[in-house]
Design a protein around this motif. Structure first.
Motif, PDB file in Angstrom:
ATOM      1  N   ARG A   1       1.030  -1.181   0.011  1.00  0.00           N
ATOM      2  CA  ARG A   1       0.015  -0.172   0.302  1.00  0.00           C
ATOM      3  C   ARG A   1       0.889   1.219  -0.049  1.00  0.00           C
ATOM      4  O   ARG A   1       1.815   1.236   0.285  1.00  0.00           O
ATOM      5  N   ILE A   2       0.927   2.142  -0.269  1.00  0.00           N
ATOM      6  CA  ILE A   2       1.134   3.568  -0.695  1.00  0.00           C
ATOM      7  C   ILE A   2      -0.010   4.576   0.591  1.00  0.00           C
ATOM      8  O   ILE A   2      -1.236   4.578   0.319  1.00  0.00           O
ATOM      9  N   LEU A   3       1.388   5.286   1.117  1.00  0.00           N
ATOM     10  CA  LEU A   3       0.634   6.257   2.214  1.00  0.00           C
ATOM     11  C   LEU A   3       1.393   7.543   2.214  1.00  0.00           C
ATOM     12  O   LEU A   3       2.283   7.660   1.525  1.00  0.00           O
ATOM     13  N   ASP A   4       1.024   8.418   1.798  1.00  0.00           N
ATOM     14  CA  ASP A   4       1.074  10.230   2.386  1.00  0.00           C
ATOM     15  C   ASP A   4       1.252  10.315   3.756  1.00  0.00           C
ATOM     16  O   ASP A   4      -0.269  10.346   3.942  1.00  0.00           O
ATOM     17  N   MET A   5       2.430  10.559   4.163  1.00  0.00           N
ATOM     18  CA  MET A   5       2.526  10.292   5.098  1.00  0.00           C
ATOM     19  C   MET A   5       2.382  11.610   6.669  1.00  0.00           C
ATOM     20  O   MET A   5       2.242  12.868   5.467  1.00  0.00           O
ATOM     21  N   PRO A   6       2.068  11.535   7.375  1.00  0.00           N
ATOM     22  CA  PRO A   6       1.788  12.951   8.200  1.00  0.00           C
ATOM     23  C   PRO A   6       3.320  13.537   8.483  1.00  0.00           C
ATOM     24  O   PRO A   6       3.895  13.505   8.533  1.00  0.00           O
ATOM     25  N   THR A   7       2.302  14.914   8.960  1.00  0.00           N
ATOM     26  CA  THR A   7       3.940  15.774   9.433  1.00  0.00           C
ATOM     27  C   THR A   7       4.598  15.348  10.054  1.00  0.00           C
ATOM     28  O   THR A   7       5.945  15.580   9.733  1.00  0.00           O
ATOM     29  N   GLU A   8       4.221  14.767  11.326  1.00  0.00           N
ATOM     30  CA  GLU A   8       5.572  14.467  12.322  1.00  0.00           C
ATOM     31  C   GLU A   8       6.142  12.765  11.810  1.00  0.00           C
ATOM     32  O   GLU A   8       7.014  12.752  12.663  1.00  0.00           O
ATOM     33  N   GLU A   9       5.736  12.070  10.452  1.00  0.00           N
ATOM     34  CA  GLU A   9       6.861  11.630  10.151  1.00  0.00           C
ATOM     35  C   GLU A   9       7.413  11.982   8.743  1.00  0.00           C
ATOM     36  O   GLU A   9       8.399  11.431   8.304  1.00  0.00           O
ATOM     37  N   LEU A  10       7.534  13.536   8.977  1.00  0.00           N
ATOM     38  CA  LEU A  10       8.660  14.042   8.361  1.00  0.00           C
ATOM     39  C   LEU A  10       9.731  14.029   7.999  1.00  0.00           C
ATOM     40  O   LEU A  10       9.861  15.011   9.817  1.00  0.00           O
ATOM     41  N   GLY A  11      10.481  14.032   7.612  1.00  0.00           N
ATOM     42  CA  GLY A  11      11.800  14.545   8.163  1.00  0.00           C
ATOM     43  C   GLY A  11      12.066  16.005   8.120  1.00  0.00           C
ATOM     44  O   GLY A  11      11.891  16.458   7.452  1.00  0.00           O
ATOM     45  N   ALA A  12      13.722  16.336   8.548  1.00  0.00           N
ATOM     46  CA  ALA A  12      13.336  17.968   8.602  1.00  0.00           C
ATOM     47  C   ALA A  12      13.425  18.276   6.930  1.00  0.00           C
ATOM     48  O   ALA A  12      13.410  19.288   6.789  1.00  0.00           O
ATOM     49  N   SER A  13      14.046  17.420   5.866  1.00  0.00           N
ATOM     50  CA  SER A  13      14.442  18.282   4.322  1.00  0.00           C
ATOM     51  C   SER A  13      12.883  17.817   3.821  1.00  0.00           C
ATOM     52  O   SER A  13      12.693  18.226   3.033  1.00  0.00           O
ATOM     53  N   ALA A  14      12.301  17.052   3.644  1.00  0.00           N
ATOM     54  CA  ALA A  14      10.961  16.883   3.467  1.00  0.00           C
ATOM     55  C   ALA A  14       9.645  17.689   3.651  1.00  0.00           C
ATOM     56  O   ALA A  14       8.996  18.128   4.269  1.00  0.00           O
ATOM     57  N   TYR A  15       9.556  17.786   2.038  1.00  0.00           N
ATOM     58  CA  TYR A  15       8.403  18.812   1.431  1.00  0.00           C
ATOM     59  C   TYR A  15       6.894  18.293   1.757  1.00  0.00           C
ATOM     60  O   TYR A  15       5.726  18.294   2.657  1.00  0.00           O
ATOM     61  N   ARG A  16       7.296  16.865   1.042  1.00  0.00           N
ATOM     62  CA  ARG A  16       6.254  15.559   1.134  1.00  0.00           C
ATOM     63  C   ARG A  16       6.663  14.723   1.128  1.00  0.00           C
ATOM     64  O   ARG A  16       7.741  14.640   0.328  1.00  0.00           O
ATOM     65  N   LYS A  17       5.932  13.161   2.150  1.00  0.00           N
ATOM     66  CA  LYS A  17       6.905  12.033   2.289  1.00  0.00           C
ATOM     67  C   LYS A  17       5.506  11.117   1.646  1.00  0.00           C
ATOM     68  O   LYS A  17       4.137  10.974   2.017  1.00  0.00           O
ATOM     69  N   TYR A  18       5.395  10.260   1.121  1.00  0.00           N
ATOM     70  CA  TYR A  18       5.232   9.233   0.625  1.00  0.00           C
ATOM     71  C   TYR A  18       5.951   8.018   0.747  1.00  0.00           C
ATOM     72  O   TYR A  18       7.070   8.024   0.293  1.00  0.00           O
ATOM     73  N   ASP A  19       5.086   6.819   1.556  1.00  0.00           N
ATOM     74  CA  ASP A  19       5.933   5.228   1.780  1.00  0.00           C
ATOM     75  C   ASP A  19       5.066   4.382   1.646  1.00  0.00           C
ATOM     76  O   ASP A  19       4.271   4.853   1.596  1.00  0.00           O
ATOM     77  N   MET A  20       6.201   3.450   1.089  1.00  0.00           N
ATOM     78  CA  MET A  20       5.252   2.212   0.573  1.00  0.00           C
ATOM     79  C   MET A  20       5.417   1.122   2.144  1.00  0.00           C
ATOM     80  O   MET A  20       6.780   1.016   1.816  1.00  0.00           O
ATOM     81  N   GLU A  21       4.064   0.225   1.997  1.00  0.00           N
ATOM     82  CA  GLU A  21       4.582  -0.774   3.008  1.00  0.00           C
ATOM     83  C   GLU A  21       4.278  -2.140   2.603  1.00  0.00           C
ATOM     84  O   GLU A  21       3.183  -2.137   1.964  1.00  0.00           O
ATOM     85  N   ALA A  22       4.549  -2.830   2.971  1.00  0.00           N
ATOM     86  CA  ALA A  22       4.396  -4.310   2.373  1.00  0.00           C
ATOM     87  C   ALA A  22       3.545  -5.729   3.059  1.00  0.00           C
ATOM     88  O   ALA A  22       4.645  -4.590   4.752  1.00  0.00           O
ATOM     89  N   TRP A  23       2.634  -5.996   3.123  1.00  0.00           N
ATOM     90  CA  TRP A  23       2.460  -6.922   4.254  1.00  0.00           C
ATOM     91  C   TRP A  23       3.058  -7.896   4.367  1.00  0.00           C
ATOM     92  O   TRP A  23       3.878  -8.951   3.485  1.00  0.00           O
ATOM     93  N   MET A  24       3.133  -8.288   5.585  1.00  0.00           N
ATOM     94  CA  MET A  24       4.565  -9.304   6.137  1.00  0.00           C
ATOM     95  C   MET A  24       3.773 -10.010   6.871  1.00  0.00           C
ATOM     96  O   MET A  24       3.439 -10.288   7.893  1.00  0.00           O
TER      97      MET A  24
END
Length: 467
Positions: A342-365
Motif C-alpha cells: 500500500r502507498i501512504l501519504d505520510m503525516p507531518t510528524e513523520e516528515l524528516g527535516a528536509s521533506a516537503y511531502r513524503k510517501y511511504d510504501m508498505e508491504a504486507w508481511m
C-alpha cells in the motif's frame, strides 16, 4: 538548543537560507515546526528573529561607518595643511577600530542566527495530513491478495530452516543486528539490486555507485540531524574518529541520498539540462540507538544494509511532477515482485527535516502479521539545495528576472531496501511440506533474469512465479 555548527573543514560555502523570509514569517514557521513535532522550539525561532533584527541594525551602522571612512579618506587627500590632515587621520584610526568591532559583532550575530535557522524544517505541502503516524492516508493498494497473518511464516524461522541467514555469527563478528546472508539469500540480494537498478535505468536514470563514507557537514546540510530536543540529542549515524586535527569529520552514510546529493553540491546547471536523474547503490548504516522491539528481530531493522536509491534534481516548477514519476517507478518495482503493498501519504510528524511531502510504501508481511515500510519518497524542494548550493541558470530571462540564480529542487526515493524486501519475499513466498517445515521458496519471475548462476537449487525447492 542543538547547535549545528559547520564543519571547519567543509569544502562548501555557508548555507544560503532565506533568512529574511523566515524572519518576516516567524509565526508561520512556529506553527509548521509544531505540526511536524520538530526539534526546534518556539523560543529558538523567536530568538532567531531577534538576532536577525540585531544583525540588520549592526549591518546598517557598519555601512554608515564605512561611508564615513570614505568621507574621511577624501578629507585626508584634500587637506590644505598638515594639521587638518593629522586630525583626519586620528578620526580615521578611531573609526577603523569601531568598524572592526562592528564587523566582529556582525559576524557573531550572523553565525548565531544561522545556527538557529539551520534547525528549521522545510515548509509543508498543504495536502499533507496533520499529526502522528496513525494519521497517514492510504492512497492506493496494489498486488495479489493479502495472505493471512501466520507466525509459521516468520522470516527468521524460515531463514533458519533453509540456512539463509546467520545472525549468531554476525553478533560474534560485529554485534547484535549485524548478519550474514547465505546461500540463496545472498543471491537474492544481488538479484534484487540489479532488478531495481534495471528499472531505474529503463526510466532514464544514470547508474552510480556511491561512497559509504561522507562528510558529516554534507549529511547535516541534507537534513540528517537528531530529531529529539534533549541537551545531548541522539544521532543514528556512525561517526568516524579523526586521526588528526585537520581531518574532516566523517560518518558512515545512512543512505545513498547523502552522497548523491553531494554530487551536485556547489554547481550551477543550465535549466535545459534538468531534470538530472541518478540511481545509486550503496550501503546504509544506521545505529538505531535505543531501538528494542519486535522491529529489531531478524532482518527488519539492521545496522547495515544494501540500498538502491533514486535521486533527482529539477527546477522549481517540476518537482511535484517528478515526485509522481518516482512514485510510479517505485510502484513498478514492487508490483514486479508480486508483493501486496500500500502507498501512504505520510503525516507531518513523520516528515524528516528536509521533506516537503513524503510517501511511504508498505508491504504486507504475514509472518510479522503487519505492514512493513519498504520504500520512502520525499520531495525536499530547495531545502537541501540552499544548504549545498545546487542552482540552475534559467533559459529565458524576462523583465522580472532575478539576477540571483535560483536554487534547484531535490527529490529522493528508495528503489530497493534489500533486507526489508527479503523479509517480504520470504514470508510471502516460503514453501512448506505437510509437516509445516520450510522446504523452499517461490520467487517472482521478474528476478529470474538477474539471478546469478543457475536458477534452480540442489539445496532446496526453488520456484519462479509471475502471478
Amino acid at each position: 538548543m542543538f547547535s549545528l555548527t559547520q564543519d571547519m573543514h567543509s569544502e562548501l560555502p555557508p548555507p544560503r537560507l532565506d533568512y529574511r523570509a523566515l524572519a518576516e514569517n516567524v509565526g508561520s514557521a512556529i506553527l509548521n515546526a509544531q505540526k511536524r513535532a520538530a526539534a526546534v522550539s518556539e523560543t529558538d525561532l523567536r530568538a532567531f528573529s531577534s538576532v536577525y533584527e540585531d544583525a540588520k541594525r549592526v549591518s546598517k551602522e557598519l555601512n554608515s561607518q564605512r561611508h564615513q571612512q570614505s568621507q574621511i579618506g577624501d578629507r585626508i587627500r584634500t587637506a590644505s595643511n598638515d594639521e587638518e590632515r593629522g586630525q583626519a587621520r586620528q578620526e580615521a584610526a578611531a573609526l577603523k577600530l569601531h568598524v572592526q568591532k562592528l564587523q566582529t559583532r556582525l559576524q557573531e550575530l550572523e553565525q548565531l542566527y544561522q545556527t538557529y535557522a539551520l534547525q528549521v524544517p522545510n515548509e509543508t505541502h498543504p495536502g499533507v495530513p496533520v499529526g502522528p503516524e496513525s494519521e497517514a492516508v492510504v492512497t492506493g493498494v496494489h498486488g495479489p491478495p493479502m495472505r493471512e497473518a501466520d507466525p509459521q511464516r516468520d522470516h527468521v524461522a524460515i531463514a533458519k530452516q533453509l540456512d539463509l541467514l546467520d545472525l549468531e555469527s554476525g553478533a560474534t563478528v560485529t554485534g547484535s543486528s549485524w548478519y550474514f546472508l547465505k546461500n540463496e539469500a545472498a543471491l537474492l540480494e544481488m538479484a534484487l539490486s540489479n532488478y531495481a537498478m534495471s528499472i531505474a535505468i529503463k526510466h532514464g536514470f544514470t547508474p552510480t555507485t556511491t561512497p559509504d563514507v561522507v562528510r558529516s557537514d554534507v549529511a547535516i546540510r541534507c537534513g540528517f540531524q537528531p530529531r529529539d530536543s534533549s541537551e545531548n540529542p541522539v544521532s543514528h549515524m556512525y561517526h568516524l574518529v579523526p586521526n588528526h586535527e585537520t581531518a574532516p569529520l566523517l560518518i558512515l552514510s545512512g543512505t545513498a541520498e547523502i552522497p548523491l546529493a553531494g554530487m551536485f553540491a556547489n554547481k550551477v546547471y543550465p535549466q535545459a539540462s534538468l531534470p538530472l536523474k541518478y540511481v545509486g547503490i550503496g550501503h546504509a548504516f544506521r545505529q538505531e540507538a535505543g531501538a528494542r522491539s519486535a522491529d529489531t528481530r531478524g532482518l527488519y531493522r539492521v545496522h547495515q544494509f544494501t540500498k538502491v536509491e533514486l535521486f533527482a534534481v529539477t527546477d522549481a516548477e517540476a518537482s511535484e511532477a517528478m515526485m509522481e514519476e518516482l512514485r510510479q517507478i517505485q510502484t513498478e518495482v514492487l508490483s514486479g515482485l508480486n508483493l501486496h503493498f500500500r502507498i501512504l501519504d505520510m503525516p507531518t510528524e513523520e516528515l524528516g527535516a528536509s521533506a516537503y511531502r513524503k510517501y511511504d510504501m508498505e508491504a504486507w508481511m504475514p509472518g510479522r502479521g503487519s505492514w512493513g515500510e519498504v520504500t520512502s519518497l520525499s520531495n525536499c524542494t530547495d531545502y537541501q539545495s540552499r544548504r549545498l548550493h545546487i542552482r540552475y541558470r534559467p533559459q529565458v530571462k524576462d523583465k522580472d528576472f532575478d539576477s540571483k540564480l535560483p536554487f534547484a529542487h531535490t527529490l529522493n526515493g528508495t528503489a530497493a531496501a534489500i533486507p526489508r524486501l527479503i523479509v517480504a519475499l520470504l514470508e510471502n513466498g516460503a514453501l512448506f511440506d505437510e509437516s509445516g517445515k520450510a522446504i523452499g521458496l517461490r520467487l517472482p519471475e521478474a528476478l529470474k533474469p538477474f539471478w546469478p548462476g543457475l536458477t534452480s537449487s540442489k539445496r532446496m525447492r526453488l520456484e519462479w512465479n509471475d502471478a
